[in-house]
Design an enzyme around this catalytic site. Structure first.
Site, mmCIF file in Angstrom:
data_model
loop_
_atom_site.group_PDB
_atom_site.id
_atom_site.type_symbol
_atom_site.label_atom_id
_atom_site.label_comp_id
_atom_site.label_asym_id
_atom_site.label_seq_id
_atom_site.Cartn_x
_atom_site.Cartn_y
_atom_site.Cartn_z
ATOM 1 N N SER A 188 22.125 0.205 -7.173
ATOM 2 C CA SER A 188 22.352 -1.235 -7.210
ATOM 3 C C SER A 188 22.736 -1.872 -5.880
ATOM 4 O O SER A 188 23.322 -1.246 -5.002
ATOM 5 C CB SER A 188 23.456 -1.537 -8.232
ATOM 6 O OG SER A 188 24.635 -0.827 -7.908
ATOM 7 N N GLN A 198 25.287 -3.747 -4.075
ATOM 8 C CA GLN A 198 26.715 -3.656 -4.376
ATOM 9 C C GLN A 198 27.542 -3.764 -3.106
ATOM 10 O O GLN A 198 27.024 -3.771 -1.988
ATOM 11 C CB GLN A 198 27.016 -2.312 -5.047
ATOM 12 C CG GLN A 198 26.640 -1.105 -4.190
ATOM 13 C CD GLN A 198 26.926 0.217 -4.881
ATOM 14 O OE1 GLN A 198 27.892 0.897 -4.552
ATOM 15 N NE2 GLN A 198 26.064 0.592 -5.840
ATOM 16 N N HIS A 218 31.993 -2.783 -1.907
ATOM 17 C CA HIS A 218 33.280 -2.228 -2.328
ATOM 18 C C HIS A 218 34.408 -3.114 -1.803
ATOM 19 O O HIS A 218 34.379 -3.533 -0.643
ATOM 20 C CB HIS A 218 33.453 -0.805 -1.800
ATOM 21 C CG HIS A 218 32.314 0.099 -2.152
ATOM 22 N ND1 HIS A 218 32.001 0.416 -3.452
ATOM 23 C CD2 HIS A 218 31.396 0.734 -1.380
ATOM 24 C CE1 HIS A 218 30.940 1.222 -3.459
ATOM 25 N NE2 HIS A 218 30.556 1.414 -2.214
ATOM 26 N N LYS A 245 37.242 1.734 -1.491
ATOM 27 C CA LYS A 245 36.221 2.779 -1.514
ATOM 28 C C LYS A 245 35.286 2.688 -0.303
ATOM 29 O O LYS A 245 34.075 2.516 -0.457
ATOM 30 C CB LYS A 245 35.412 2.690 -2.813
ATOM 31 C CG LYS A 245 34.509 3.898 -3.070
ATOM 32 C CD LYS A 245 33.590 3.634 -4.253
ATOM 33 C CE LYS A 245 32.621 4.779 -4.458
ATOM 34 N NZ LYS A 245 31.605 4.493 -5.468
ATOM 35 N N GLU A 280 32.861 4.223 2.276
ATOM 36 C CA GLU A 280 32.048 5.418 2.089
ATOM 37 C C GLU A 280 31.045 5.587 3.230
ATOM 38 O O GLU A 280 30.735 4.630 3.948
ATOM 39 C CB GLU A 280 31.327 5.404 0.736
ATOM 40 C CG GLU A 280 30.287 4.317 0.574
ATOM 41 C CD GLU A 280 29.687 4.278 -0.829
ATOM 42 O OE1 GLU A 280 30.380 4.636 -1.799
ATOM 43 O OE2 GLU A 280 28.521 3.874 -0.950
ATOM 44 N N HIS A 310 25.136 -3.409 0.260
ATOM 45 C CA HIS A 310 24.247 -2.278 0.489
ATOM 46 C C HIS A 310 23.607 -1.833 -0.818
ATOM 47 O O HIS A 310 24.034 -2.217 -1.910
ATOM 48 C CB HIS A 310 25.009 -1.098 1.117
ATOM 49 C CG HIS A 310 26.119 -0.568 0.276
ATOM 50 N ND1 HIS A 310 27.379 -1.135 0.253
ATOM 51 C CD2 HIS A 310 26.176 0.488 -0.593
ATOM 52 C CE1 HIS A 310 28.153 -0.467 -0.566
ATOM 53 N NE2 HIS A 310 27.454 0.526 -1.109
ATOM 54 N N ARG A 358 28.874 -4.875 -8.483
ATOM 55 C CA ARG A 358 27.399 -4.889 -8.494
ATOM 56 C C ARG A 358 26.868 -6.280 -8.833
ATOM 57 O O ARG A 358 27.524 -7.032 -9.537
ATOM 58 C CB ARG A 358 26.866 -3.896 -9.534
ATOM 59 C CG ARG A 358 27.310 -2.455 -9.324
ATOM 60 C CD ARG A 358 26.753 -1.559 -10.418
ATOM 61 N NE ARG A 358 27.179 -0.175 -10.255
ATOM 62 C CZ ARG A 358 28.309 0.325 -10.765
ATOM 63 N NH1 ARG A 358 29.099 -0.459 -11.485
ATOM 64 N NH2 ARG A 358 28.625 1.580 -10.565
ATOM 65 N N LYS A 368 23.708 -1.679 -15.211
ATOM 66 C CA LYS A 368 25.151 -1.640 -15.446
ATOM 67 C C LYS A 368 25.722 -3.058 -15.353
ATOM 68 O O LYS A 368 25.021 -4.021 -15.042
ATOM 69 C CB LYS A 368 25.818 -0.724 -14.421
ATOM 70 C CG LYS A 368 25.397 0.739 -14.522
ATOM 71 C CD LYS A 368 26.122 1.590 -13.489
ATOM 72 C CE LYS A 368 25.711 3.051 -13.591
ATOM 73 N NZ LYS A 368 26.407 3.896 -12.575
#
Length: 371
Positions: A58, A60, A62, A85, A87, A227, A246, A252
């Site tokens: 997706s 999205q 964070h 989060k 990453e 991203h 998202r 989802k």
């Protein structure tokens, strides 16, 4: 690989009962290292993954740490922990993703040339962005980028579906001899539209950079950076959290309002979206990826057969995985070397050194806390 409750690792010790890594760490708190144990309150700070992307993941972002805590408090059923989060993805194969907003001039060019894109953004919004792209006012750039992206993400679904079908018909009839860049965008659009028919996220390729990483290259996804992963295999390391907001290319739950309010709308070039590691030019090729967060760093090792490699002791627990190759790992606490091969994962406690003797060329990764 880690202690997150959605996918906890299990410790296997010969002759003893298997137990979760989180329980093992609770019984052996010094294994985390003195500083990490204190700073992260007795918890392993990172989550390590091997990720294989076939269907795109997706659009999205964070949240940062304060925002994550606010979302968890307000919507605990949707945002199940209060951690941020950040990453990082390190490519194992050619890897494609979307990362960060394009420079505004690129977005303006798409709006000028693609009627359907202009419609889903909204004509008034598009006019503002095209005009703003001729100025050097970065604040204005971010403001109009937000207006246009928000307008697109909140556009009526029937309009999005109609315009996407129209654009798809045009793309399918394009001359296949067009330039690589134009074909690249067309190929991505076709992939996304096939996987998520009628999804507004397909239009996000005209806002976001399309990144292609070769094996060994990385990108770091800081808070509020939009991203999506599109294809390929990668190593992924992140803070121990599952907080994701998202808004497209997913079946989802989507939270469009939260996403468009939190994003960093700064335009950046593709070159600025890649995260460079520090390489050691010895026979054993080591690359260390150390992003500007405390939770994690990752070392990548390419070890030829016949060359021993020492994984040095550090004041942090670490997790190691072999991606290719085979060999033996030894340590002062082991009565005999541990045979390791493709897919083997082992935990190294703080202040312990491990020696790996390859019997074939090895590619392995080590994640650890970056205090």
């Amino acid at each position: 690989m880690g202690t997150h409750p959605n996918g906890p690792s299990v410790v296997v010790i010969p002759g003893k009962t298997d137990q979760s890594l989180s329980d093992w760490i609770k019984n052996n708190p010094d294994s985390l290292g003195s500083e990490p144990k204190t700073y992260f309150k007795g918890e392993l700070s990172f989550l390590f993954k091997v990720l294989s992307v076939n269907t795109s993941l997706s659009v999205q972002a964070h949240p940062h740490k304060v925002h994550a805590a606010q979302l968890h408090e307000k919507f605990p059923d949707l945002y199940k922990d209060s951690n941020h989060k950040p990453e990082m993805a390190i490519a194992l194969t050619p890897f494609m993703g979307l990362c960060g907003f394009r420079p505004i001039a690129e977005v303006a060019k798409f709006m000028t040339e693609i009627d359907e894109f202009r419609v889903v953004v909204g004509n008034n919004n598009a006019i503002k962005l095209i005009a703003a792209s001729r100025s050097m006012d970065m604040v204005m750039h971010r403001e109009v980028m937000k207006e246009c992206f928000s307008g697109m993400m909140m556009q009526d679904k029937d309009i999005v579906k109609r315009e996407l079908e129209s654009l798809m018909a045009k793309v399918k009839s394009l001359d296949t001899n067009k330039g690589d860049a134009e074909k690249h965008v067309s190929d991505v659009l076709l992939k996304l539209s096939k996987e998520f028919p009628g999804d507004v996220g397909a239009f996000s390729i005209y806002f976001l950079n399309i990144i292609t990483l070769v094996p060994g290259e990385a990108m770091f996804l800081e808070a509020n950076l939009p991203h999506a992963y599109l294809s390929g295999d990668c190593m992924e390391c992140m803070a121990c959290s599952d907080n994701v907001v998202r808004a497209g290319l997913t079946f989802k739950y989507v939270d469009v309002h939260t996403l468009v309010e939190m994003l960093d709308y700064t335009g950046r070039s593709i070159a600025k979206t890649k995260f460079k590691g520090l390489e050691d030019g010895t026979d054993i090729r080591t690359t260390v990826f150390k992003p500007p967060v405390y939770e994690f760093a990752v070392a990548r090792y390419e070890v030829p057969a016949g060359k021993n490699v020492s994984l040095p002791a550090m004041d942090s627990a670490s997790i190691v995985i072999l991606i290719h190759g085979e060999g033996n790992a030894s340590n002062r606490t082991l009565s005999s070397p541990l045979h390791v091969k493709r897919g083997s994962v082992f935990f190294i406690a703080a202040n312990e050194e491990v020696n790996v003797t390859p019997t074939s060329n090895i590619l392995m990764f080590r994640a650890y806390t970056s205090l």
